[in-house]
Write a protein that holds these residues in place. Sequence first.
Motif, PDB file in Angstrom:
ATOM      1  N   TRP A 688       1.009  -1.370  -0.094  1.00 15.08           N
ATOM      2  CA  TRP A 688       0.056   0.019  -0.069  1.00 15.08           C
ATOM      3  C   TRP A 688       1.048   1.225   0.007  1.00 15.08           C
ATOM      4  CZ3 TRP A 688      -2.948   2.372   4.610  1.00 15.08           C
ATOM      5  CH2 TRP A 688      -3.648   3.368   4.445  1.00 15.08           C
ATOM      6  N   GLN A 689       0.880   1.865  -1.018  1.00 14.33           N
ATOM      7  CA  GLN A 689       1.393   3.177  -1.154  1.00 14.33           C
ATOM      8  C   GLN A 689       0.590   4.257  -0.564  1.00 14.33           C
ATOM      9  OE1 GLN A 689       4.586   3.529  -2.777  1.00 14.33           O
ATOM     10  NE2 GLN A 689       4.651   5.349  -1.568  1.00 14.33           N
ATOM     11  N   ALA A 690       0.646   4.244   0.920  1.00 18.73           N
ATOM     12  CA  ALA A 690      -0.341   5.235   1.743  1.00 18.73           C
ATOM     13  C   ALA A 690      -0.102   6.576   1.459  1.00 18.73           C
ATOM     14  CB  ALA A 690       0.059   4.944   3.264  1.00 18.73           C
ATOM     15  N   SER A 691       1.182   7.147   0.986  1.00 15.45           N
ATOM     16  CA  SER A 691       1.424   8.576   0.651  1.00 15.45           C
ATOM     17  C   SER A 691       2.383   8.596  -0.141  1.00 15.45           C
ATOM     18  CB  SER A 691       1.450   9.365   1.863  1.00 15.45           C
ATOM     19  OG  SER A 691       2.603   9.329   2.271  1.00 15.45           O
ATOM     20  N   ASN A 692       2.879   9.779  -0.754  1.00 18.89           N
ATOM     21  CA  ASN A 692       4.111   9.968  -1.504  1.00 18.89           C
ATOM     22  C   ASN A 692       5.338   9.467  -0.731  1.00 18.89           C
ATOM     23  OD1 ASN A 692       2.578  10.741  -3.716  1.00 18.89           O
ATOM     24  ND2 ASN A 692       2.703  12.989  -3.135  1.00 18.89           N
ATOM     25  N   THR A 693       5.150   9.444   0.528  1.00 21.86           N
ATOM     26  CA  THR A 693       6.517   9.384   1.306  1.00 21.86           C
ATOM     27  C   THR A 693       6.259   7.947   1.980  1.00 21.86           C
ATOM     28  OG1 THR A 693       5.559  10.328   3.105  1.00 21.86           O
ATOM     29  CG2 THR A 693       6.977  11.554   1.532  1.00 21.86           C
ATOM     30  N   LEU A 694       5.238   7.344   1.950  1.00 21.31           N
ATOM     31  CA  LEU A 694       5.084   6.261   3.216  1.00 21.31           C
ATOM     32  C   LEU A 694       4.315   4.806   2.341  1.00 21.31           C
ATOM     33  CD1 LEU A 694       5.158   5.067   6.141  1.00 21.31           C
ATOM     34  CD2 LEU A 694       2.743   5.986   6.177  1.00 21.31           C
ATOM     35  N   LYS A 695       4.895   3.930   2.501  1.00 24.78           N
ATOM     36  CA  LYS A 695       4.646   2.678   1.746  1.00 24.78           C
ATOM     37  C   LYS A 695       4.623   1.612   2.881  1.00 24.78           C
ATOM     38  CE  LYS A 695       5.905  -1.011  -1.546  1.00 24.78           C
ATOM     39  NZ  LYS A 695       7.038  -1.306  -2.639  1.00 24.78           N
ATOM     40  N   LEU A 696       3.606   0.839   2.873  1.00 27.38           N
ATOM     41  CA  LEU A 696       3.111  -0.101   4.080  1.00 27.38           C
ATOM     42  C   LEU A 696       3.034  -1.501   3.249  1.00 27.38           C
ATOM     43  CD1 LEU A 696       0.628   1.620   6.097  1.00 27.38           C
ATOM     44  CD2 LEU A 696       3.350   1.558   6.510  1.00 27.38           C
ATOM     45  N   GLY A 697       3.509  -2.641   4.032  1.00 33.08           N
ATOM     46  CA  GLY A 697       3.391  -3.911   3.405  1.00 33.08           C
ATOM     47  C   GLY A 697       2.874  -5.109   4.298  1.00 33.08           C
ATOM     48  N   LEU A 698       2.246  -6.064   4.152  1.00 30.26           N
ATOM     49  CA  LEU A 698       1.924  -7.246   4.861  1.00 30.26           C
ATOM     50  C   LEU A 698       1.989  -8.405   3.972  1.00 30.26           C
ATOM     51  CD1 LEU A 698       0.692  -8.464   7.196  1.00 30.26           C
ATOM     52  CD2 LEU A 698      -1.765  -8.012   6.001  1.00 30.26           C
ATOM     53  N   VAL A 699       2.640  -9.320   4.310  1.00 34.44           N
ATOM     54  CA  VAL A 699       2.812 -10.661   3.852  1.00 34.44           C
ATOM     55  C   VAL A 699       2.345 -11.697   5.039  1.00 34.44           C
ATOM     56  CG1 VAL A 699       4.358 -12.385   2.619  1.00 34.44           C
ATOM     57  CG2 VAL A 699       4.783 -10.150   2.505  1.00 34.44           C
ATOM     58  N   THR A 700       1.342 -12.482   4.721  1.00 38.38           N
ATOM     59  CA  THR A 700       1.018 -13.276   5.752  1.00 38.38           C
ATOM     60  C   THR A 700       0.533 -14.802   5.057  1.00 38.38           C
ATOM     61  OG1 THR A 700      -0.403 -13.533   7.697  1.00 38.38           O
ATOM     62  CG2 THR A 700      -1.372 -12.445   5.463  1.00 38.38           C
ATOM     63  N   GLU A 701       0.677 -15.789   6.076  1.00 37.51           N
ATOM     64  CA  GLU A 701       0.191 -17.147   5.746  1.00 37.51           C
ATOM     65  C   GLU A 701      -0.486 -17.814   6.732  1.00 37.51           C
ATOM     66  OE1 GLU A 701       2.629 -21.232   4.285  1.00 37.51           O
ATOM     67  OE2 GLU A 701       3.065 -20.019   6.196  1.00 37.51           O
ATOM     68  N   TYR A 702      -1.619 -18.571   6.599  1.00 39.18           N
ATOM     69  CA  TYR A 702      -1.983 -19.497   7.324  1.00 39.18           C
ATOM     70  C   TYR A 702      -2.075 -20.946   6.787  1.00 39.18           C
ATOM     71  CZ  TYR A 702      -5.151 -21.934  10.425  1.00 39.18           C
ATOM     72  OH  TYR A 702      -5.851 -23.182  11.183  1.00 39.18           O
ATOM     73  N   ARG A 703      -1.530 -21.954   7.694  1.00 39.34           N
ATOM     74  CA  ARG A 703      -1.297 -23.186   7.069  1.00 39.34           C
ATOM     75  C   ARG A 703      -1.906 -24.262   8.055  1.00 39.34           C
ATOM     76  NH1 ARG A 703       3.657 -22.960   5.938  1.00 39.34           N
ATOM     77  NH2 ARG A 703       4.423 -24.382   7.705  1.00 39.34           N
ATOM     78  N   LYS A 704      -2.632 -25.395   7.517  1.00 39.53           N
ATOM     79  CA  LYS A 704      -3.243 -26.473   8.400  1.00 39.53           C
ATOM     80  C   LYS A 704      -2.603 -27.903   7.664  1.00 39.53           C
ATOM     81  CE  LYS A 704      -6.874 -28.422  10.740  1.00 39.53           C
ATOM     82  NZ  LYS A 704      -8.226 -28.538  11.200  1.00 39.53           N
ATOM     83  N   THR A 705      -2.266 -28.827   8.366  1.00 37.54           N
ATOM     84  CA  THR A 705      -1.440 -29.759   7.743  1.00 37.54           C
ATOM     85  C   THR A 705      -2.074 -31.047   8.419  1.00 37.54           C
ATOM     86  OG1 THR A 705       0.418 -28.760   7.147  1.00 37.54           O
ATOM     87  CG2 THR A 705       0.448 -30.947   7.038  1.00 37.54           C
ATOM     88  N   GLU A 706      -2.623 -32.120   7.552  1.00 38.44           N
ATOM     89  CA  GLU A 706      -2.935 -33.419   8.203  1.00 38.44           C
ATOM     90  C   GLU A 706      -2.076 -34.512   7.625  1.00 38.44           C
ATOM     91  OE1 GLU A 706      -5.407 -33.940  10.084  1.00 38.44           O
ATOM     92  OE2 GLU A 706      -6.274 -31.941  10.063  1.00 38.44           O
ATOM     93  N   SER A 707      -1.398 -35.072   8.567  1.00 37.32           N
ATOM     94  CA  SER A 707      -0.113 -35.947   8.098  1.00 37.32           C
ATOM     95  C   SER A 707      -0.389 -37.492   8.336  1.00 37.32           C
ATOM     96  CB  SER A 707       1.204 -36.038   8.654  1.00 37.32           C
ATOM     97  OG  SER A 707       1.347 -34.400   8.351  1.00 37.32           O
ATOM     98  N   LYS A 708      -0.091 -38.577   7.829  1.00 39.30           N
ATOM     99  CA  LYS A 708      -0.092 -39.834   7.979  1.00 39.30           C
ATOM    100  C   LYS A 708       1.187 -40.811   7.545  1.00 39.30           C
ATOM    101  CE  LYS A 708      -2.722 -44.120   7.979  1.00 39.30           C
ATOM    102  NZ  LYS A 708      -4.065 -44.816   7.421  1.00 39.30           N
TER     103      LYS A 708
END
Length: 845
Positions: A688-708
């Motif tokens: 997100w280029q919030a203004s000419n001088t400020l840039k914000l970012g978010l990277v996120t993940e959710y993961r669920k694993t079933e194993s046998k």
Amino acid sequence: MATQQQAKSGFRRQPLAWCISLAIASQLGTALAQDNNTAEKTESAIETITVTAQKRVQNVMDVPLAIDSVSAENLTDTSSVLLGDIADYTPGFKFSKEAVAQASAEIRGISSSNISTGGDPSVAIFFDDFYLPRAAQSVLFSDMQRIEILKGPQGTLFGKNAAAGVVNMIPNAPRLDDEAFVKATLGDYGLQRFELMGNKALSDNFALRLNLMSNQRDAYVDNLNPDYRGNELGSVNHRSARLVALWQLSDATKVQLSYDRDDVDQGYAPGVGVSPYAYSLNPSDRKIENDVIDGHETRDMTALSVKLWHDFNDEWSAKFISSKRQWQVSGRDDADGTADKTRYLDTINFEDSDIFYNELQLNYSDGKLSFVGGMTYSKENVYQKTSLNILADTIARLTTDSLNQQLIGALQQNGLPDEMIAQMGLPADHIWNPQNWASMLSVMAMVDPSVAGLLQMLGAEPFSPQLVAAIGATGDLTYDAIAGGLGVAEIFGPSNSGKMWSEDIINTGDFTSYGLYSDLDYQLNDHWGFTAGLRYSRDEKDFSWEIKERSFGQPLPGITNFLFPLMPQLNASKDWSKLTGRAVARYNIDSNNMLYLSYATGYKSGGYDSLDPMSSQNPFAPEEVANIELGYKADLWQSLRVQLVAYQMDLTNRQRSVNSKAPDAGVAIPIVINGDQEIRGGELVLDWQASNTLKLGLVTEYRKTESKWQQFYNADGELVTDVEKSSAADSYTLTADWAPDYRLAGGAVKLHVDYVFEENTKADDPDILDIAYQIPGYFADTKHLNARLSWASQDDQWQLAVWGKNLTDNTTVGGIGGFAAAALGTPLTSLNAPRTVGVDVRYQF
């Protein structure tokens, strides 16, 4: 119930990420209605990111794949020089931070054993288009253009071992102009990093580019053992050089030749002992007391590569690449994490390997139809020698444990209560302790007349002080007598203290891989586009095992190998093949919004376990992955870039390394087992280029694993049948970049801040050791705050910066295990880097 609570907890811990994604979804209808009739793509305030993830140059927002692109600026802002550094800023991707030769990559929770040369990684790593095998993957980011991380199976275009994803490192190529820079980075813990780049156009069609980098740093832990001799454990001493020549033969043809050299000579990543015999049960003390003899990690690696491009016309082009990379690796690490020589155990890994990699690629594009096809061929030769080294003092301890079990079992069968057995001095600690050995001899004398006769010869009664004194005075006499009487050569006296017992297992491998691929992309109209691809892969592996007899000081006749039974050379050969592919449909709602749905499969060949000769008869099965993915990419309101993905990955025959001790084995060793997994998750990237001088970012993940998993013997020799497991994890990274209009000394100022969170999932480990619950912070989440404040002169000739990583000094602890965990009661763990600070100075010529 616990799993459900854990999953709910994962969502609760990142409300910001999911609230933002819901907000975007609620506004999407309005945004699409406004933009649906737009003929041209609205110019975004956020910079365009170019990638080659589909082996053609594209805007990342036009690629129907989940891609994280790390730019050169990102690498600078985060002070990243290795893949392990950028893993902090890329949820869903992990890479070993300390190890070089036995590093391991992970995408969406999928990683592979980094021990066996007979297996392959699940994440394929490429450098400048060339595949890097397991021991060659950790290279310095010298003069890097960008790094692309492709999540999910990429079997069609990248083929070899891209079952979980691909890491594509793209260095800067030579340019037909002149430029150069020097850069110095200094920091605490003795950090000294120097980099030089020079690009020179020698003519209108020929240029050279030279990169040099040296990266040195002291250890993050203190080894308090005054007798340690070797490279400082955990230190860094890594150097690289790259020379590239570009020759523009004509407007249609160009050739690139490159020579790479990478040299590592440092201390092995320290095993932090977490046992009563180590320095401390609290790893955050950052103090160890390791006694490994000549601890080190070295790698000498060179590569010679050629790349040829030719444009036949405006529509057809071709590229041919060929490379020979070779390396020698040696690493010796402390496997017990103590200074107790009766628990001494170390391992040495030596490799001498090479790979010859080739690819011919053909490209076609006419605006609506794009085609990428080609073939690959690689030949890899590997040699690995794995050595287990223990002292005679350690063997005597293991012999003590074996005698304890036999004697206590015999007394219990005769009805003696545990209290009385304890009064007899059992279990004994070590047979070389005269008091302990006297207790054992006294119990033996109760049931064996020959032992009673031995005590009479010594003029001592069972359980008497005279017996203890007699043992001390006669040296090895009583040990030799009992060893001869019982026929147990592993019973020997204290005169052998300090002698080294070494065992080797030698592996050789000859691996040949072929690939034939074709990928078509068709833009049907302004809205609909389709991609389809297929790849045929074939892997042929010849592998061998050999275990030779080794000396033990002055040979003690009859002593058998502790870990690896003697074995003449054993050979095995097998081939695997697979057809993988992908089908993708994308819908451009308008020029700024794209939805895509893809189905892709991936494959990793089967292989052999270098430490388990039994795998010659039962090689582990190929790893197969099927992934369905729904994605959304958009540039909204000229200031917000969104990449949202939901996926489900099904893995068959997932290859996993576990510490296992067969019922008749002396110590647990890493082996590879197979299992099936279902992984469901979501990933969100916001810029997100919030203004000419400020840039914000978010990277996120959710993961669920079933194993046998298949059944296996754990490190304690117990058969694990509870193999169905469930786990959940979430992580996110928040970033802020502020470049105010304010000028300092005529130059521009920039502040970069990022916060990294990763949920701790070690409680889901199916093989967790009980001691884990005694270690402070073992189950703590990762919470790192990093910052960098930089200044650049008006002409960009000078750049200065101060930076700090892990500013809150958050300590996280790695997993627990190791060769000696079960046999000697000395498990190991690892630590993250503490708070570090430093400065950068860069001068552009």
